[in-house]
Design an enzyme around this catalytic site. Structure first.
Site, short mmCIF file in Angstrom:
data_model
loop_
_atom_site.label_atom_id
_atom_site.label_comp_id
_atom_site.label_asym_id
_atom_site.label_seq_id
_atom_site.Cartn_x
_atom_site.Cartn_y
_atom_site.Cartn_z
N GLU A 90 0.92 -1.01 0.00
CA GLU A 90 -0.38 -0.19 -0.55
C GLU A 90 1.06 1.51 0.32
OE1 GLU A 90 0.54 -2.04 2.14
OE2 GLU A 90 0.07 -1.51 3.95
N GLU A 103 -3.55 -4.64 9.27
CA GLU A 103 -4.08 -5.46 7.77
C GLU A 103 -5.15 -5.94 8.74
OE1 GLU A 103 -2.95 -5.51 6.21
OE2 GLU A 103 -0.74 -5.15 5.77
N HIS A 144 -6.56 0.60 3.09
CA HIS A 144 -4.57 0.94 3.41
C HIS A 144 -4.81 2.38 3.60
CE1 HIS A 144 -2.75 -2.56 5.49
NE2 HIS A 144 -2.99 -3.31 4.01
N ASP A 169 9.76 -9.84 9.81
CA ASP A 169 8.14 -10.16 8.34
C ASP A 169 7.52 -11.45 9.29
OD1 ASP A 169 8.94 -8.20 6.96
OD2 ASP A 169 10.12 -9.09 6.52
N TYR A 196 -4.25 -10.35 9.83
CA TYR A 196 -5.62 -10.40 9.19
C TYR A 196 -6.84 -10.90 9.83
CZ TYR A 196 -1.03 -9.21 5.85
OH TYR A 196 -0.87 -8.28 4.98
N HIS A 238 -8.13 -4.43 -0.95
CA HIS A 238 -7.36 -4.34 0.31
C HIS A 238 -5.97 -2.70 0.33
CE1 HIS A 238 -5.21 -6.45 3.91
NE2 HIS A 238 -4.63 -6.24 2.96
N GLU A 239 -5.83 -2.57 -0.53
CA GLU A 239 -4.44 -1.53 -1.18
C GLU A 239 -4.57 -0.63 -0.50
OE1 GLU A 239 -2.08 -3.58 0.48
OE2 GLU A 239 -2.05 -4.90 -0.95
N1 BES Z 1 1.33 -4.71 3.77
C1 BES Z 1 0.59 -5.88 3.44
C2 BES Z 1 2.23 -6.21 2.27
C3 BES Z 1 3.01 -6.41 4.19
C4 BES Z 1 3.29 -6.57 5.11
C5 BES Z 1 4.50 -6.68 3.71
C6 BES Z 1 3.99 -6.98 6.03
C7 BES Z 1 5.40 -6.61 4.60
C8 BES Z 1 5.07 -6.70 5.82
C9 BES Z 1 -0.20 -5.58 1.53
O1 BES Z 1 -1.52 -4.48 2.57
C10 BES Z 1 -0.82 -6.83 2.49
O2 BES Z 1 -1.51 -7.55 2.96
N2 BES Z 1 -1.06 -7.91 0.90
C11 BES Z 1 -1.66 -8.89 0.81
C12 BES Z 1 -2.65 -8.60 -0.36
C13 BES Z 1 -4.11 -9.86 -0.14
C14 BES Z 1 -3.98 -9.03 1.76
C15 BES Z 1 -4.89 -9.30 -0.49
C16 BES Z 1 -0.50 -10.05 0.00
O3 BES Z 1 0.83 -9.32 -0.33
O4 BES Z 1 -1.33 -11.31 -0.82
ZN ZN Z 2 -2.35 -5.28 3.81
#
Ligand code: BES
Ligand code: ZN
Length: 629
Positions: free
Chosen positions: A282, A329, A310, A384, A392, A306-307
């Site tokens: 995002e 999340e 955010h 991470d 989520y 989703h993005e």
């Molecule tokens: N912000 C996250 C990606 C992220 C989280 C990167 C933690 C590094 C550490 C992003 O918004 C996300 O949740 N992406 C998901 C999308 C899905 C839930 C629709 C993904 O990448 O799969």
């Molecule tokens: Zn996210």
């Protein structure tokens, strides 16, 4: 357990400085805070490096403070200077501590005069954890190199020396040079008509946390999807991407109707090469997205919902530490569902909620107790590796629970008020709870007890009365799957001809961990799953077929994990390989070939799976694991 929330609410009233420090950052925000960053960077593809300087504007909090402590990882520091009012530089002493595996190198700058600005000249490493450098061959059009950042969670420090904690917000300006003909974009307002003259300027006027710092450069074309949205992608991809994401403007409208104005100006989407390690990120004004959602029928565009969500939950109201990441999340997954419902209807939103709820029900029991909590203790979790579905899916489930109890007439304005109240702030779970108590729970007594909230936020597992939506289409799939697995229903009699992506996902998710080989072969024969262009389906199909012992899919599974680098879509396939006879050796070969195309994070993820499997192999398949020391 009873005491915890009382304590928590008391804590929420404490001033910032008294809050527990972010364990994943060396920064000392009680001493001094970065309020603005000026970047002057050159993108050097030949050396795989960003080179230049970062000038940090400082707000000194403690009159006795004499050091500026920053986060860095694998940066080579050239010099550090203080800038006076006229911009005159004077050298500062600094020490760069030995590299910590998780946190990087603490940079301590001696600044006894508390200068208003400090400039660090530096260059990044070709192995920077937050950057990926692609050769032309690794792009769709194979003509030009490409680079992009992924700063969340703690990788901004690998390309900018800064206070790398989500509790600290700053505005930024950047001047970036790149080879002529390429386009540079950042997590800031981007101008689609900018000349490709190798000289780009950006400004982000809203204070953002460091994990939202973002940059990318490559051969990027632009196609508008609305008055305030456009898609950026390689020339051969951009039309397909703009078609897939044609509803973006409607999504912005839907979100605004629910939660108030979109405050960032434009909302653009950058579609990256397939090695992008996440589905989406995002980054402010410019979501970074995987091309794996370009399936042609818009069935995976909830990722954009989703993005975009955010832009309220996360970018506007930010979790102050990685321990509180569910505030980003969980809220975002909830809002994503509301946007999906507004555009595509309740049935699809319910299906997506069910898909993730079922997965969480399956997985949560096997997690360490602390990881089952929305707000875990101690606060060190959240890097991470520790991110799981809990933030989520338990997070969004909690909000759907509250929505159900209070009703949308009360709950929607409440959430909107929450975003307004905490706009452009970073907050803890306890601050969120104090606001919840004052503005929802106490105002509408008798709906939800504090014990229930306590259980959702600090408890393990999933509360017993957690509400699940009904989905007649998923119920029908449950029945068909059971009959098919029992051998009562032939594969070609499954009603799959009209199944949506989500229905296929649900069907495959519900298969046993190690399904019968003849069932999997029959399924593939009838529905040609091997080679599917839909990677969400492919990931589920290959992992189950491999687990069933079907070696015929290995080659196609190899292509699946080699072609894409999105961790979520390849992790289960590697995990399936290492569990079957001969699979570990095969997976190692596949990885050796795929590795040069993988992002540093993806490499780390796969290496961990292979290393753990090797350790198990050495112990011997039949011997029980040694008891923990
Ligand atoms: N912000 C996250 C990606 C992220 C989280 C990167 C933690 C590094 C550490 C992003 O918004 C996300 O949740 N992406 C998901 C999308 C899905 C839930 C629709 C993904 O990448 O799969
Ligand atoms: Zn996210």
């Amino acid at each position: 357990m009873q005491l915890l929330p009382v304590l928590a609410i008391a804590m929420a009233a404490l001033p910032l400085a008294a809050r527990a420090a972010d364990p994943l950052s060396y920064a000392e925000p009680a001493e001094v805070r970065v309020t603005h960053v000026d970047l002057e960077l050159a993108i050097e593809f030949a050396k795989k490096e960003l080179r230049g300087d970062a000038t940090l504007s400082l707000d000194w909090k403690n009159p006795k403070a004499g050091n500026l402590v920053l986060d860095t990882r694998d940066l080579s520091i050239g010099s550090v200077s203080a800038l006076d009012g006229e911009g005159k530089a004077s050298r500062l002493e600094y020490t760069l501590a030995p590299r910590d595996k998780e946190l990087g190198s603490k940079l301590t700058i001696a600044a006894p005069t508390q200068p208003a600005r400090v400039r660090i000249s530096y260059a990044t490493s070709p192995e920077a954890s937050g950057l990926q450098w692609l050769t032309p061959a690794q792009t769709a059009d194979r003509k030009h190199p490409f680079m992009f950042s992924q700063s969340e969670s703690i990788h901004a420090r690998s390309w900018v020396p800064l206070q790398d904690s989500p509790a600290i917000r700053f505005t930024f300006k950047a001047h970036v040079t790149a080879p002529k003909g390429l386009r540079v974009v950042m997590g800031a307002l981007n101008d689609a008509r900018h000349p490709l003259d190798g000289d780009f300027r950006f400004e982000q006027p809203h204070p953002i946390p460091s994990y939202l710092l973002a940059i990318a450069a490559g051969d990027l074309a632009v196609k508008e999807t609305g008055p305030r949205s456009a898609v950026y992608a390689e020339p051969s991809v951009v039309a397909r991407a703009a078609h897939e994401f044609e509803d973006t403007e409607k999504m912005i409208d839907a979100a605004e109707k629910l939660y108030g104005p979109y405050r960032w100006g434009r909302y653009d989407i950058l579609v990256l090469p397939p090695s992008f390690p996440y589905g989406g990120m995002e980054n402010p004004n410019m979501t970074f997205a995987t091309p794996t959602v370009l399936v042609g029928d818009k069935s995976l565009v909830s990722l954009i919902a989703h993005e975009l969500a955010h832009s309220w939950s996360g970018n506007l109201v930010t979790s102050a530490s990685w321990r509180d990441i569910w505030l980003n999340e969980g809220f975002t997954t909830y809002v994503q569902g509301r946007i999906t419902e507004a555009l595509y209807g309740k049935a699809l939103a319910d299906e997506e909620a069910l898909l993730s709820a079922r997965e969480l029900q399956k997985s949560i029991g096997a997690m360490p107790e602390n990881a089952q909590r929305l707000a875990p203790e101690p606060r060190s979790v959240g890097a991470d590796d520790n991110l799981s579905d809990v933030a989520y899916d338990k997070g969004s489930w909690f909000l759907r629970f509250l929505e159900g109890r209070y009703g949308r007439a009360v709950f929607d304005p409440y959430i909107r008020g929450y975003f307004d109240h905490f706009a452009f702030q970073s907050i803890s779970t306890e601050e969120m709870l104090a606001y919840l108590k004052a503005n929802l729970v106490d105002k509408h007594p008798g709906k939800v007890s504090w014990e229930e909230i306590n259980d959702w936020v600090y408890g393990t597992g999933i509360p017993k009365d957690a509400p699940l939506p009904d989905s007649p289409s998923f119920d029908a799939i449950d029945r068909q799957r059971a009959e098919f697995m029992d051998g009562k229903l032939p594969a070609d009699k499954l009603g799959a001809k009209d199944w949506s992506t989500q229905e296929w996902m649900y069907f495959l998710d519900g298969l046993p961990e190690k399904p019968a080989l003849d069932r999997m072969r029959a399924l593939d024969k009838a529905w040609k799953l091997t080679g599917t262009p839909n990677a969400e389906i492919g990931m589920r199909w290959y992992s189950h077929a491999i687990a069933a012992g079907d070696k015929d899919v290995w080659k196609a599974a190899d292509q699946h994990v080699t072609r894409i680098g999105r961790m979520y879509l390849i992790r289960p396939v590697y995990q399936a390989f290492v569990k079957v006879p001969g699979g570990l050796a095969y997976a190692e070969e596949v990885y050796a070939k795929a590795k040069p195309g993988y992002h540093p994070l993806t490499q780390k993820m796969v290496e961990r799976i292979l290393d753990e499997a090797k350790k198990k192999d050495e112990k011997g398949p039949d011997k029980p694991a040694a008891p923990a020391a």
